[in-house]
Design an enzyme around this catalytic site. Structure first.
Site, PDB file in Angstrom:
ATOM      1  N   LEU A  12       0.851  -1.198   0.000  1.00 45.94           N
ATOM      2  CA  LEU A  12       0.000   0.000   0.000  1.00 45.94           C
ATOM      3  C   LEU A  12       0.883   1.244   0.000  1.00 45.94           C
ATOM      4  O   LEU A  12       1.658   1.458   0.931  1.00 45.94           O
ATOM      5  CB  LEU A  12      -0.910   0.012   1.236  1.00 45.94           C
ATOM      6  N   ARG A  19       3.342  14.371   6.665  1.00 47.82           N
ATOM      7  CA  ARG A  19       4.299  14.775   7.699  1.00 47.82           C
ATOM      8  C   ARG A  19       5.746  14.839   7.212  1.00 47.82           C
ATOM      9  O   ARG A  19       6.628  15.336   7.901  1.00 47.82           O
ATOM     10  CB  ARG A  19       4.188  13.832   8.909  1.00 47.82           C
ATOM     11  N   THR A  86      -7.180   2.059   4.035  1.00 46.24           N
ATOM     12  CA  THR A  86      -6.336   0.908   3.700  1.00 46.24           C
ATOM     13  C   THR A  86      -7.148  -0.252   3.113  1.00 46.24           C
ATOM     14  O   THR A  86      -6.653  -0.984   2.256  1.00 46.24           O
ATOM     15  CB  THR A  86      -5.558   0.427   4.945  1.00 46.24           C
ATOM     16  N   ASP A 110       5.682   2.155   3.683  1.00 47.32           N
ATOM     17  CA  ASP A 110       6.486   3.036   4.537  1.00 47.32           C
ATOM     18  C   ASP A 110       7.168   2.280   5.681  1.00 47.32           C
ATOM     19  O   ASP A 110       7.495   2.864   6.703  1.00 47.32           O
ATOM     20  CB  ASP A 110       5.636   4.203   5.071  1.00 47.32           C
ATOM     21  N   GLY A 147      -2.888   0.901  15.561  1.00 43.34           N
ATOM     22  CA  GLY A 147      -4.065   0.109  15.896  1.00 43.34           C
ATOM     23  C   GLY A 147      -3.697  -0.861  17.012  1.00 43.34           C
ATOM     24  O   GLY A 147      -2.610  -1.433  17.019  1.00 43.34           O
ATOM     25  N   GLU A 162      -8.377   1.090  15.930  1.00 35.68           N
ATOM     26  CA  GLU A 162      -7.495   2.214  15.588  1.00 35.68           C
ATOM     27  C   GLU A 162      -7.369   3.147  16.782  1.00 35.68           C
ATOM     28  O   GLU A 162      -8.315   3.303  17.571  1.00 35.68           O
ATOM     29  CB  GLU A 162      -8.053   2.973  14.380  1.00 35.68           C
ATOM     30  N   LYS A 356      39.166  14.206 -16.029  1.00 32.15           N
ATOM     31  CA  LYS A 356      37.832  14.053 -16.617  1.00 32.15           C
ATOM     32  C   LYS A 356      38.002  13.488 -18.014  1.00 32.15           C
ATOM     33  O   LYS A 356      38.799  14.013 -18.788  1.00 32.15           O
ATOM     34  CB  LYS A 356      37.120  15.407 -16.688  1.00 32.15           C
TER      35      LYS A 356
HETATM   36  C1  UD1 Z   1      -2.350   1.563   9.761  1.00 37.51           C
HETATM   37  C2  UD1 Z   1      -3.310   0.592  10.441  1.00 37.51           C
HETATM   38  C3  UD1 Z   1      -2.951   0.492  11.921  1.00 37.51           C
HETATM   39  C4  UD1 Z   1      -1.510   0.047  12.073  1.00 37.51           C
HETATM   40  C5  UD1 Z   1      -0.580   0.970  11.296  1.00 37.51           C
HETATM   41  C6  UD1 Z   1       0.821   0.383  11.295  1.00 37.51           C
HETATM   42  C7  UD1 Z   1      -5.464   0.781   9.278  1.00 37.51           C
HETATM   43  C8  UD1 Z   1      -6.818   1.344   9.318  1.00 37.51           C
HETATM   44  N1  UD1 Z   1      -4.660   1.070  10.307  1.00 37.51           N
HETATM   45  O1  UD1 Z   1      -2.527   2.832  10.354  1.00 37.51           O
HETATM   46  O2  UD1 Z   1      -3.815  -0.444  12.584  1.00 37.51           O
HETATM   47  O3  UD1 Z   1      -1.161   0.028  13.444  1.00 37.51           O
HETATM   48  O4  UD1 Z   1      -1.006   1.093   9.925  1.00 37.51           O
HETATM   49  O5  UD1 Z   1       1.746   1.243  10.714  1.00 37.51           O
HETATM   50  O6  UD1 Z   1      -5.151   0.070   8.370  1.00 37.51           O
HETATM   51  N2  UD1 Z   1      -2.761   3.890   2.180  1.00 37.51           N
HETATM   52  C9  UD1 Z   1      -3.228   3.803   0.896  1.00 37.51           C
HETATM   53  N3  UD1 Z   1      -4.484   4.243   0.633  1.00 37.51           N
HETATM   54  C10 UD1 Z   1      -5.314   4.752   1.595  1.00 37.51           C
HETATM   55  C11 UD1 Z   1      -4.803   4.843   2.911  1.00 37.51           C
HETATM   56  C12 UD1 Z   1      -3.529   4.408   3.174  1.00 37.51           C
HETATM   57  O7  UD1 Z   1      -2.552   3.336  -0.001  1.00 37.51           O
HETATM   58  O8  UD1 Z   1      -6.456   5.123   1.266  1.00 37.51           O
HETATM   59  C13 UD1 Z   1      -1.393   3.411   2.452  1.00 37.51           C
HETATM   60  C14 UD1 Z   1      -0.461   4.503   2.914  1.00 37.51           C
HETATM   61  O9  UD1 Z   1       0.231   5.079   1.818  1.00 37.51           O
HETATM   62  C15 UD1 Z   1       0.480   3.755   3.864  1.00 37.51           C
HETATM   63  C16 UD1 Z   1      -0.361   2.596   4.366  1.00 37.51           C
HETATM   64  O10 UD1 Z   1      -1.457   2.475   3.503  1.00 37.51           O
HETATM   65  O11 UD1 Z   1       1.604   3.241   3.175  1.00 37.51           O
HETATM   66  C17 UD1 Z   1      -0.835   2.799   5.814  1.00 37.51           C
HETATM   67  O12 UD1 Z   1      -1.636   3.959   5.854  1.00 37.51           O
HETATM   68  P1  UD1 Z   1      -1.562   4.974   7.048  1.00 37.51           P
HETATM   69  O13 UD1 Z   1      -2.507   6.055   6.807  1.00 37.51           O
HETATM   70  O14 UD1 Z   1      -0.145   5.315   7.317  1.00 37.51           O
HETATM   71  O15 UD1 Z   1      -2.142   4.044   8.218  1.00 37.51           O
HETATM   72  P2  UD1 Z   1      -1.898   4.220   9.760  1.00 37.51           P
HETATM   73  O16 UD1 Z   1      -2.751   5.303  10.290  1.00 37.51           O
HETATM   74  O17 UD1 Z   1      -0.458   4.271  10.035  1.00 37.51           O
HETATM   75 CA    CA Z   2       1.628   4.704   8.785  1.00 39.82          CA
END
Ligand code: UD1
Ligand code: CA
Length: 469
Positions: A12, A19, A86, A110, A147, A162, A356
């Site tokens: 994902l 940030r 997600t 990430d 979460g 969450e 060079k």
């Molecule tokens: C998410 C989890 C959380 C976990 C945490 C771990 C969910 C709802 N929560 O939270 O339980 O503890 O990761 O790091 O899943 N992304 C997309 N599309 C979207 C939203 C997100 O591709 O619509 C991708 C982001 O780019 C990222 C990843 O999903 O790489 C996680 O998304 P992020 O918003 O960072 O989730 P967290 O709030 O960290």
């Molecule tokens: Ca994250």
């Protein structure tokens, strides 16, 4: 266990990464020279994934181009144009998951510190448990933002809450969701369609898939052995900390393979260092750099895309890019080898020498203060201090060729295009504007005159002039 069931990984990576405060998409920020999401994709492949689908959205074109350049068609992308959570991101990826993929490994773009061993252990535990989905968890020292794992009295996972949806009691839970899952694909396809956005953000949460599995079968919560490798990167200070971890891993890998790597050296991913090479303090090695067996890269040198052959000695504070350094050649201190510098075996390039597009052939020497651009220095030739290849006329670059065994006296200017013959001699301070035949002496300087006793008269005159004025 080797490849017990076909696995497709979904990564994902559609989020913005607000940030980071950056125009560059978060997953393209680099660690040890490699974009963040590449580390995750590498870990997925190393863990045995057959193929990888990356969900892209923010900075889509850039992310796609970066993945294509590194992985070609082994990595496919799926587009999530609006970030609805997600769960929605996974939904976007599922059509790209091959029909025969039995398992899906779900990762976030990430988390660059993930290690293949951990992912393989999660996969094997999922298969062994028979659960339709498993979550990699860890006890976080600071669980804020993550979460929380909800378990019943018997310790069975019942769901994930969450942070922003959690009650104070739930927030006290230390065990968190790392965002890494393994799911049976048939179950995942069915469960994703049944998600609903009834949460604080009004998003589709992939975490709800875990609660679904817990209700209808079981969900496995699998604790990681090393919590550190699960860290997610949200800002640049976390990025810096993660990069240090990766530099440490790269250096340790090279040390185990027989190289000496001092603690403050920084060696990028993909750099090759052979056994018995010594990489001293403060050295930075980048890009496609290779260091051969027994070669030394001394303190503070920075090499980008440089090949260093066995036994070469690169003395302190040398800067090189796109260069080749031959066996047992000696470079530096303070040399600057620019693109297409080719220093052959046993040649010497010394302090404040810049090259060079120049070949310094076997055993030739340019030990001090020189600019050698667009040239060829023959075998065993000697280039004196202060020599300049005048290669540029303001419009075009021209070549300077020095034959084998030639001697270029100090402070000479060779005005290109020009050729110095084999074993020729250029007298110190000569400006060479015409070719010099083999074995000839070229000398072009004003003849010296000594005026006896003139110095004290001159001094008296200057002294008087100063008093008057
Ligand atoms: C998410 C989890 C959380 C976990 C945490 C771990 C969910 C709802 N929560 O939270 O339980 O503890 O990761 O790091 O899943 N992304 C997309 N599309 C979207 C939203 C997100 O591709 O619509 C991708 C982001 O780019 C990222 C990843 O999903 O790489 C996680 O998304 P992020 O918003 O960072 O989730 P967290 O709030 O960290
Ligand atoms: Ca994250």
């Amino acid at each position: 266990m080797s490849d017990p069931a076909p696995v497709t990984a979904i990564v994902l990576a559609a989020g913005q990464g607000t940030r980071m405060k950056s125009a560059v998409p978060k997953v393209l920020h680099r660690l040890c020279g490699r974009p963040m999401v590449h580390w995750v994709v590498d870990a997925a492949f190393a863990a045995g994934a057959r193929d990888v689908v990356v969900v892209v959205g923010h900075g889509r074109e850039e992310v796609e181009a970066s993945l294509a350049a590194a992985f070609g068609d082994r990595v496919r992308t799926a587009v999530q144009s609006v970030q609805r959570g997600t769960g929605d991101a996974v939904r976007c990826a599922l059509p790209a998951v091959a029909a025969d993929a039995e398992l899906v490994l779900l990762l976030c773009g990430d988390t660059p510190l993930l290690e293949a061993d951990e992912l393989r252990a999660l996969r094997d535990a999922t298969i062994a448990s028979g659960a339709p989905v498993a979550v990699l968890t860890c006890d976080a020292p600071d669980a804020t933002g993550y979460g929380r794992m909800l378990r019943d009295a018997a310790g069975r996972v019942v769901g994930i809450r969450e942070h922003r949806d959690a009650s104070p009691e739930e927030r006290a839970i230390r065990e968190v969701n790392s965002g890494v899952y393994v799911a049976r694909s048939a179950f995942l396809r069915d469960a994703i369609d049944r998600l609903s956005p009834d949460n604080a953000q009004g998003e589709l949460y992939v975490t709800d898939v875990v609660a679904l599995a817990a209700r209808e079968a079981t969900a496995l919560g699998f604790k990681a052995s090393t919590a550190g490798s699960l860290a997610g990167i949200n800002d640049r200070s976390q990025l810096a900390a993660a990069e240090e971890v990766l530099y440490g891993r790269i250096a340790d890998g090279l040390r185990r393979a027989g190289a000496t790597v001092r603690t403050s050296a920084r060696i990028d991913a993909g750099v090759v260092v052979d056994p018995d090479a010594v990489i001293e303090h403060g050295v930075v090695l980048r890009g496609a750099t290779r260091v051969g067996a027994g070669a030394t890269i001394d303190v503070g040198s920075v090499l980008t895309d440089v090949e260093v052959a066995a036994g070469a000695m690169v003395k302190p504070y040398t800067v090189g890019s796109g260069a080749f350094i031959g066996e047992k050649a000696q470079i530096g201190p303070f040399s600057h080898l620019r693109a297409d510098s080719h220093i052959e075996a046993d040649a010497h390039v010394g302090n404040f020498v810049e090259t060079k597009k120049t070949r310094i052939r076997r055993g030739a020497k340019a030990n001090h203060l020189a600019y050698l651009g667009d040239g060829d220095v023959g075998e065993g030739a000697n280039v004196g201090a202060g020599t300049i290849f005048c290669n540029y006329d303001g419009f075009r670059k021209h070549r300077t060729e020095i034959g084998p065994g030639a001697f270029i006296g100090s402070d000479s200017q060779l005005v290109a295009p020009v050729r110095i013959g084999a074993n020729a001699y250029v007298a110190t301070g000569t400006t060479v504007t015409r070719d010099v035949p083999d074995d000839a002496l070229a000398i072009a300087r004003v003849r010296q005159e000594n005026k006896e006793g003139y110095a004290s008269r001159l001094r008296a005159r200057f002294k008087a002039a100063k008093k008057d004025g």
